[in-house]
Design a protein around this motif. Structure first.
Motif, mmCIF file in Angstrom:
data_model
loop_
_atom_site.group_PDB
_atom_site.id
_atom_site.type_symbol
_atom_site.label_atom_id
_atom_site.label_comp_id
_atom_site.label_asym_id
_atom_site.label_seq_id
_atom_site.Cartn_x
_atom_site.Cartn_y
_atom_site.Cartn_z
ATOM 1 N N LYS A 117 22.872 -35.404 -47.895
ATOM 2 C CA LYS A 117 24.027 -34.663 -48.366
ATOM 3 C C LYS A 117 23.671 -33.194 -48.616
ATOM 4 C CE LYS A 117 27.225 -35.849 -51.957
ATOM 5 N NZ LYS A 117 27.562 -36.994 -52.851
ATOM 6 N N GLY A 118 22.462 -32.959 -49.104
ATOM 7 C CA GLY A 118 22.016 -31.590 -49.391
ATOM 8 C C GLY A 118 21.860 -30.763 -48.116
ATOM 9 N N GLY A 119 21.748 -31.443 -46.996
ATOM 10 C CA GLY A 119 21.740 -30.725 -45.730
ATOM 11 C C GLY A 119 20.383 -30.212 -45.280
ATOM 12 N N ARG A 120 19.334 -30.327 -46.123
ATOM 13 C CA ARG A 120 18.030 -29.928 -45.575
ATOM 14 C C ARG A 120 16.937 -30.824 -46.173
ATOM 15 N NH1 ARG A 120 15.023 -25.541 -48.597
ATOM 16 N NH2 ARG A 120 16.021 -25.461 -50.635
ATOM 17 N N VAL A 341 23.718 -42.671 -42.131
ATOM 18 C CA VAL A 341 23.211 -42.180 -43.424
ATOM 19 C C VAL A 341 22.701 -40.747 -43.316
ATOM 20 C CG1 VAL A 341 21.428 -42.460 -45.166
ATOM 21 C CG2 VAL A 341 22.626 -44.479 -44.276
ATOM 22 N N LEU A 342 21.926 -40.497 -42.263
ATOM 23 C CA LEU A 342 21.256 -39.201 -42.186
ATOM 24 C C LEU A 342 22.145 -38.087 -41.675
ATOM 25 C CD1 LEU A 342 17.678 -40.094 -40.933
ATOM 26 C CD2 LEU A 342 18.504 -39.753 -43.261
ATOM 27 N N GLY A 343 23.160 -38.439 -40.891
ATOM 28 C CA GLY A 343 23.932 -37.374 -40.277
ATOM 29 C C GLY A 343 22.968 -36.532 -39.476
ATOM 30 N N GLY A 344 23.033 -35.245 -39.624
ATOM 31 C CA GLY A 344 22.156 -34.377 -38.832
ATOM 32 C C GLY A 344 20.764 -34.174 -39.433
ATOM 33 N N VAL A 345 20.496 -34.748 -40.596
ATOM 34 C CA VAL A 345 19.240 -34.414 -41.290
ATOM 35 C C VAL A 345 18.141 -35.438 -40.991
ATOM 36 C CG1 VAL A 345 18.185 -34.056 -43.543
ATOM 37 C CG2 VAL A 345 20.536 -33.321 -43.144
ATOM 38 N N GLY A 346 16.948 -35.020 -40.706
ATOM 39 C CA GLY A 346 15.766 -35.898 -40.646
ATOM 40 C C GLY A 346 15.685 -36.668 -39.350
#
Lengths: 346, 346, 346, 346
Positions: A117-120, A341-346
């Protein structure tokens, strides 16, 4: 690389945390230890006093919130990890969180979701074996494809002794968790099923503790993994991993390090070497490389090591493993949908 | 030991049987090969002709019944073992029967019962690992009790390749059978439960063959045994067995001379092995080969080993060496003119 | 090979001679021990009595002259070798003479000349390392030329202890003599110069004995050889030889199965050894021991190896195993009642 | 430890110097690279530009004189070491000087005297093997006395290849110098005599280059040391040291590091591992520990590693070694009177 050193705080200064604090001061480039925190405030104060310019902070959440702290080593007990790592995420601080990420898969998943959610990416989990030169070489040799596909993995994980308070389930959650991460790391796949068996326990184990244990993982791609965990083996710390591929095998940790000697005693003559007494000796180099990699990545604004997803997946396998140990039967591992869950992150 | 040699017949002269026939002739004391039998009568005749005084017999049951035969090596395919070993029992002949004893447990049990009824033991089964010096040493070290009770056994059994006709079940019946015997031998107990798992097979296996396989045995006394069998591993033949006991481990087949072990004493934990106490242990095999070569050459009217010239040259160097030791200076070695001395000899 | 066994006499039944006598009786095919001789006539008589059909002969020259003796093992002290080997030559008997051939180079040369005059080779000297599988493999790998020319040899020769009567010169004449033969064997050349140096001796050596010693040989073709001989090393018997060639090295005796080598190819440099191609290589020794044990037991009217019950139990487990493989589930193994089946047998 | 980082300059940014520069930036705690200098000013400028806050300085003596530089890594060619180290002494700068300290024993002695005159130690010589964990462990095991006195040392020093410009004497001065330091380090004594022998050279050596070489040192206390140096061995970088003591042996560098694998190629199956291609790989850890120790000691105002006396003594032995190689005879090593030269320093 920016010229400015990374300012590091350490939460929890027991054996592992104190070790990391000393490492940041004495063996890591580009970092500066600035604060420590521990419920045992005297111990924290002593450690701070041993170095120049290090403060002891009472409340770990204050340490995390401190604008003079860029990054945090979370070496506190597992049951406070969730709260502390969430605080790191909230304040945008890089966190190196010792394993296990949290005590169960739900709380681990909450951390993954909060970070996404924090995006990074901000969280690295302390699976240091990925930084051990031999494990890294093994991974790289297998990934090169020269031996064909990897089919099997055989892990051996032995500790000299553990305290009597170290119970059967902790052998799964705190020890086997390393083999769980190694299997996921080497295969690059999730574990779909786990079996954990115990035979007659060693006489050296505390009453009621099932030690040694033999585990079997099935990997998503069809590979099989066997693991022996024996935490009261009396000899020393022995961690070994043999990968079996289509055209060869690779082994890390084959007791080959250190000097070789021949010696004589009243019973005869022997050749060989010393089994390291504990993990700090065996993985000294891995810990240095892990923390250096974390410092370097944090200074560049990145996360390169095992991620919060890796921490969550390992926790989920171990949660299933504790059920498998209790029932003696294979237990399926069901993970959340990673992409969702991750969306674009990780 | 009686002066009379044991008169041996060999049934089945494929790879294994021919090997045993040659062994009886050339490397075994106190035995004499007298007869061979094989459905491929030409192959049997060729083998018989290669040695002095060996007959080829058409019907294996005639070979067994022959009063000139004292003992029989049964190296025929497994499905005729029952009939042939029963014939041995009937005629009171000693039988060395290659594994598997028979194709299923009912027929094996019938053999056990028939032998028991005869009142004296006559049958030995070809589980040769019990005779391997490392397996024997491992058994003896574990039985000594110095490492406490044996808890786990980890077997590795790899063949370079097998023919495409070697199917999944044969990996159990013809390959894993060795680990079955090893487990029973080392623990001195029966196996009470077996699990056999296969993951994604190697690309080198024939269509439909599940290779490698991972097995788990539970022993009557509570021990656990893992076994990897991988019969198309492409590298070579690798057989290894690691026993895990309460205070150390022992491994046979680890590419070391003699067993490899980890042990613990009051000063720490060690890995390694034993340095042989003297040359008779280290060079036992060399002495056997030396004397056998000398006997063989003498029977052929030849000398093949180091000659008297070799003995002379060595003595001359050592004579110079004693002077070198006394003076601390290099000493020239002057030999006689070899061609002049030897003429046409040596 | 003639059907007739070689009739062997052994002169000198101290440690080495008694060992050879027992070897001829128990582990060598095609030979028969018929006579022994020793100045200690009681010891010779005891040894003769331990075997069937062996006579004790007072005068070693009578043993040599005996027409019932085809070949003689000369294991007497070195100072009587010349007389006894000359007698063997005179009577046309094959002789296996323990090292050293004689006590000095003049007498050794006289033997060489006498044998040459006789016109046919009869003498083999007991340099058994040439028969050690690792030394033989090393020689063969070097001779193959794959590593280029051999440049250096480094020998290590250590004994646990020796009696105080073993003096400095004997370290050269009786110990280093093996390295002398190894150097000549590996290079296939004579030694042209020898240096022998001693530093401060070990406290474990007898007063005045220079132990350890370091020697240097120059070979006729320009190679160099270093040798350490240390006969009171306290640990055990350690004999090692590392050959250094133009494109790699080979080591015998490095506590590994088979030779250890370093080699180079277009991708880099490697250390290690060869995985045996199949079980006949890996278990060659086990098979020999198995069949010898079976022959010996059969001649005594016994069975000592794995019994038919062992064969039955293994078959029963594998039958269950095939079901386990098919179902992926644990399968119980139910054996017949052993006592009921066997009664008093096995 | 002071909070302030040590400001480091590097003179000479060829392979070794560039490596040290990168090490100071990326893997050493408590240091900051501030300046580099090299006759190839473009290369120095490129290196400086690769890091933040690093200047390129034309004249190395300016770098040394710069008040912003606390300590200097001298990685320039040996023939300018004297001038540069003297400048460091003059300006009171800590110097880590790569081996050899200087090109001959006279100039080395002048440095020792100059440092002694200054009254405080400032120079550490780059004998990094003392920082290799295995050499350090070996030293510590021998010093513990558990194996009795050390009697012999056997060194092996092999490089894959060297440029054709690397001549016979450089094998002594630039390669063997490491074994010289190891012998002095392990025994804690000076070398009193050196012999250097060469046999027929390998075909891989340049015309006229005597490679391999075998050396023998006599230690002041009576120990003996053999060393093989082979700089065109084709396989890789192999450095090994076996110490022989009264009751056992210890070996560093027994090719046991890194992963172990079994692999298959068209010629068969092999077990083993990779020989490192060069010293940067083999001694990566030693170099890190060496520079970290130098930084730590410099920050405390101390010198802890090999001193200028160690550099002088090694140079003196190699000077004698070059004469020994030329003459083929033992050459005595005569050192200055240590106490007289050093006074109270070092």
């Amino acid at each position: 690389m920016p010229e400015k050193d990374l300012r590091v705080g350490v939460i929890g200064v027991g054996m592992m945390g104190a070790d990391h604090a000393e490492r940041v001061v004495n063996r890591v480039a580009g970092a500066r230890l600035v604060a420590v925190s521990d419920p045992d405030t005297a111990r924290a104060a002593d450690l701070a006093a041993a170095f120049d310019g290090v403060r002891s902070v009472g409340d770990p959440l204050d340490l995390i919130a401190d604008p003079e702290v860029d990054a945090v080593v979370v070496a506190s007990p597992g049951f406070v990890h969730e709260e502390q790592v969430l605080a790191c995420l909230e304040h945008g601080k890089y966190a190196l969180c010792e394993k296990p990420l949290t005590m169960d898969s739900e709380s681990s998943l909450r951390l993954v979701e909060a970070e996404a959610k924090g995006g990074r990416p901000l969280v690295q989990v302390g699976f240091m074996r990925r930084f051990d030169p031999e494990y890294a070489q093994m991974k790289s040799m297998l990934d090169s494809g020269q031996l064909g596909r990897t089919l099997l993995l055989h892990n051996t994980h032995r500790n000299k002794t553990v305290p009597d308070s170290f119970r059967s389930e902790m052998i799964v959650r705190d020890s086997l968790v390393h083999e769980v991460d190694v299997a996921r790391f080497i295969f690059g796949e999730e574990i779909t099923e786990i079996t954990v068996l115990a035979g007659t326990p060693t006489g050296a184990a505390a009453e009621g503790v099932l030690d040694p244990q033999v585990s079997l993982f099935r990997m998503a791609g069809g590979g099989l993994v066997t693991s022996e965990v024996f935490v009261n083996c009396q000899v020393g710390y022995e961690v070994r991993c043999e990968a079996v591929a289509e055209r060869g095998t690779v082994t890390a940790g084959r007791n080959s390090t250190g000097i070789y000697s021949t010696v004589s005693d009243e019973n005869g003559g022997y050749w060989g070497g010393q089994v390291p007494p504990d993990f700090r000796v065996r993985f000294a180099r891995a810990y240095d490389l892990e923390v250096q990699a974390w410092v370097d990545a944090s200074r560049r604004g990145e996360v390169v090591g095992p991620t919060s997803w890796d921490g969550y997946a390992a926790t989920a396998v171990c949660t299933a493993g504790m059920e498998a140990l209790a029932t003696g039967r294979p237990v399926r591992v069901d993970l959340a949908d990673r992409a969702a869950v991750l969306g674009g992150v990780g």
